[in-house]
Design a protein around this motif. Structure first.
Motif, mmCIF file in Angstrom:
data_model
loop_
_atom_site.group_PDB
_atom_site.id
_atom_site.type_symbol
_atom_site.label_atom_id
_atom_site.label_comp_id
_atom_site.label_asym_id
_atom_site.label_seq_id
_atom_site.Cartn_x
_atom_site.Cartn_y
_atom_site.Cartn_z
ATOM 1 N N UNK A 291 18.422 -41.947 45.451
ATOM 2 C CA UNK A 291 18.570 -41.408 46.467
ATOM 3 C C UNK A 291 19.849 -42.608 47.426
ATOM 4 N N UNK A 292 20.291 -43.646 47.284
ATOM 5 C CA UNK A 292 21.517 -43.867 48.096
ATOM 6 C C UNK A 292 22.524 -43.883 47.083
ATOM 7 N N UNK A 293 22.671 -43.449 45.618
ATOM 8 C CA UNK A 293 23.788 -43.224 44.739
ATOM 9 C C UNK A 293 23.919 -41.599 44.811
ATOM 10 N N UNK A 294 23.527 -41.285 44.300
ATOM 11 C CA UNK A 294 23.428 -39.313 43.823
ATOM 12 C C UNK A 294 22.861 -38.621 44.975
ATOM 13 N N UNK B 49 18.142 -30.510 35.013
ATOM 14 C CA UNK B 49 17.646 -31.662 34.593
ATOM 15 C C UNK B 49 19.610 -32.285 34.693
ATOM 16 N N UNK B 50 19.516 -33.595 35.248
ATOM 17 C CA UNK B 50 19.603 -34.576 35.783
ATOM 18 C C UNK B 50 20.396 -35.249 34.405
ATOM 19 N N UNK C 167 15.959 -37.741 33.339
ATOM 20 C CA UNK C 167 15.368 -37.273 34.860
ATOM 21 C C UNK C 167 16.279 -36.093 34.866
ATOM 22 N N UNK C 168 15.075 -35.576 35.861
ATOM 23 C CA UNK C 168 15.180 -34.305 36.251
ATOM 24 C C UNK C 168 14.865 -34.158 37.421
ATOM 25 N N UNK C 169 15.426 -32.807 38.346
ATOM 26 C CA UNK C 169 14.951 -32.330 39.994
ATOM 27 C C UNK C 169 14.202 -31.127 39.825
ATOM 28 N N UNK D 86 23.035 -31.870 43.583
ATOM 29 C CA UNK D 86 22.149 -33.061 42.810
ATOM 30 C C UNK D 86 22.598 -33.195 41.689
ATOM 31 N N UNK D 87 23.537 -33.944 40.863
ATOM 32 C CA UNK D 87 24.030 -34.176 39.709
ATOM 33 C C UNK D 87 23.361 -35.469 39.390
#
Length: 254
Positions: A71-74, A128-129, A232-234, A253-254
């Motif tokens: 949340x904070x970095x991406x 996919x992130x 991880x994935x969104x 969002x990446x």
């Protein structure tokens, strides 16, 4: 109401409720239909906004769920500019460091969530992130010790029992069999590094986590070149045609 429900189930050719003496509970198909109903207003608002005919008082709510570090970095920095383009958009940023975020998405509690790739189901849309890169964190006092000796004689410190990333790191480097499986747990990212600093054990953290929480020289990364990439994935549920604001947030969002 009962007759309407029966007619709807007949039309859809699927049961929407489980009926018992305790009452009625939604089936999985019913939950999916409920999510679509909840999204109708959001879709309508997006459409009317595109036409320029939406009331300024009409608020569009969107909930994004992720771990605290992601949340904070991406997320926060990535989506801020996009949110400013839509004055009626209100984003609920939710943090959950338990690796069970896919369940909140499935239950319809959030609109999109960052989940482990292994938890992505066929019924959701996904992006996919970039993987989270995990490295081993140890007390600075242990830096001269051999890694196999540390693994076999010291405890693991993890967030909670559902956190299996340290195990995955150890398995990648064939160290899992040496490790103690009884772990210390602390469900606070800020204090995870503190337990390591106090030599209660070792853990694995992302580079972003290290920069964010490990601000002293009492803890160090062991074997800088050895890492485990956590996929991880969104994820979000299909909405047919995505509202413009939704599609742009997914894009950044990446």
């Amino acid at each position: 109401v009962t007759q309407r429900i029966k007619l709807l189930e007949q039309k859809l050719k699927t049961p929407l409720f489980i009926r018992s003496r305790k009452g009625m509970q939604l089936t999985s198909e019913g939950e999916i239909l409920l999510r679509y109903c909840h999204n109708l207003k959001k879709l309508e608002a997006s459409y009317m906004q595109t036409l320029g005919a939406v009331d300024e008082s009409y608020i569009i709510n969107l909930t994004i769920l992720s771990s605290s570090t992601v949340m904070k970095t991406r997320i926060l920095s990535s989506v801020s500019d996009t949110i400013k383009l839509y004055p009626q958009l209100r984003v609920h940023f939710q943090i959950n460091d338990l690796e069970l975020r896919h369940l909140d998405l499935k239950a319809g509690k959030v609109d999109m969530a960052i989940v482990q790739k292994k938890h992505v189901s066929k019924e959701v849309c996904t992006k996919t992130l970039r993987p989270e890169r995990y490295k081993m964190l140890i007390p600075a006092a242990w830096v001269s010790r051999d890694i196999t000796e540390i693994i076999s004689s010291e405890n693991i410190v993890d967030f909670d029992p559902s956190d299996d990333i340290t195990y995955s790191y150890l398995k990648k480097f064939n160290l899992f069999e040496l490790a103690r499986k009884d772990r210390h747990f602390i469900n606070s990212p800020e204090d995870l590094s503190l337990l390591v600093e106090n030599a209660l054990g070792y853990t694995v953290v992302t580079e972003e986590f290290y920069k964010q929480y490990c601000k002293n020289k009492e803890v160090v990364i062991m074997n800088e070149k050895e890492y485990y990439d956590h996929e991880i994935a969104l994820c979000w549920y299909d909405r047919g045609v995505l509202p413009e604001y939704f599609a742009k947030i997914v894009e950044v969002i990446n």
